[in-house]
Design an enzyme around this catalytic site. Sequence first.
Site, short mmCIF file in Angstrom:
data_model
loop_
_atom_site.label_atom_id
_atom_site.label_comp_id
_atom_site.label_asym_id
_atom_site.label_seq_id
_atom_site.Cartn_x
_atom_site.Cartn_y
_atom_site.Cartn_z
N ASP A 303 0.84 -1.20 0.00
CA ASP A 303 0.00 0.00 0.00
C ASP A 303 0.88 1.25 0.00
OD1 ASP A 303 -2.72 1.19 0.39
OD2 ASP A 303 -1.81 1.90 2.26
N GLU A 338 1.50 -0.43 -5.12
CA GLU A 338 0.58 0.65 -5.44
C GLU A 338 1.48 1.87 -5.61
OE1 GLU A 338 -3.49 2.63 -3.67
OE2 GLU A 338 -1.86 2.27 -2.27
#
Length: 435
Positions: A303, A338
Amino acid sequence: MTDPEMRAFRVRSPKAVAVWLCLFDNDDRETRIPLVRDGDDWTATVAAVEGTRYAYRADGPPPFDPSKLLVDPYATHLDRPFAYDPRLGERGIETAPFVPKAVIARPFSSWDRAPPLFFPGGLIYEINVRGYTLLHPDVPEALRGTIGALAHPAVVAHLQKIGVDAVELMPIVASIDERHLAPLGLRNAWGYNPVVPMALDPRLCPGGVAELRATVASLREAGIGTILDLVFNHSGESDLNGPTLSFRGLDDAVYARTPDGKLINDAGTGNTFDFGNPAVRALTLATLRHFVDQAGVDGFRFDLAPILARAPGFDPHAPIFAEIGADPLLADRIVIAEPWDVGPGGYQLGNFPATWLEWNDRFRDDVRRFWRGDGKTGDLATRISGSTDIFADQRTRSVNFVAAHDASRSPMLSPMRAATTRRMAKTTGMAMPMR
């Protein structure tokens, strides 16, 4: 009862003047044992049985506060979930009643780890563990909403039916609600606010690592890989008004700061881990090794991944990339970035190492525009042929998606279009997280 064994405890707290190991009995009575300094660490060897609950306290100049019970950053099991309480952030207020305790658990013995099951070119299916099975009529009620439910035959059969090659589990480690949610009557359902990186959330995984391990094995038998979505960019301790739960009370230097001492907020959450700090990278690598060695997972999605490579600007040659690539347990795992965060220069699509896959939001945007009717055929062709304008010859690096947990609402797909999308993912040699 298991006989006590001599167990070594070690915790990092470079600036503390005193650190205590806190052991708790079944009546929550606390025994404090002073630890001995060993460089930047504090250590003790004590007799304890499996199942013993423990935590730490530390004292020193502010922000140290010995009234705050602190979770071991390397904890792998917790006795309960985290729950936000304003007193967690108030100096001088005892927090032992509000903080989970780590639990001593014996790790699994070494075992033969198979190569990753998932390979670029398949369909990744993003799953919120609780929401995915919470109302499933074929799953026993006691199992619904847990990791174990993903191994239920009805769930596995559905995943096979829709052509899933790997599930990507949204965060399953223990997280805490942000402090602004309770007054609004809300809860954090996604889990992107973890506290310590290895401890599974008891609400999602009441059986601990053994439950995760068994589920990963069941999915593997069905030809489905398992990828964990992990959050290493920040912790649930938030900004200076947030709770003191672990790192803030032990080693506040793990959080990145500006030269004048203010917390850097490249994650948009109040704090950001400093990956220029070797201790942060060591904990990250230990976490990845833990989930490969103890649960057999096939890979990881990171993330807000640019934060892993900030020093403070994004560095495509940051140490963490080489350290993951050189680790014998991690070198063959699937790693997905990401590739954006909210910090300066935070959009880094196409700039991660060649061994990494990257979420490709350009695919999402151009495909959705085409379906809406105002996109260009040439843009669509570029995206489904590997986004060579972004990744040059590294076509398999593109993780194509049209909707994800934090995307805007996707167009309603007909069964024919959904099937076509899956075929596109398979035939163009790319992966595609969808829900």
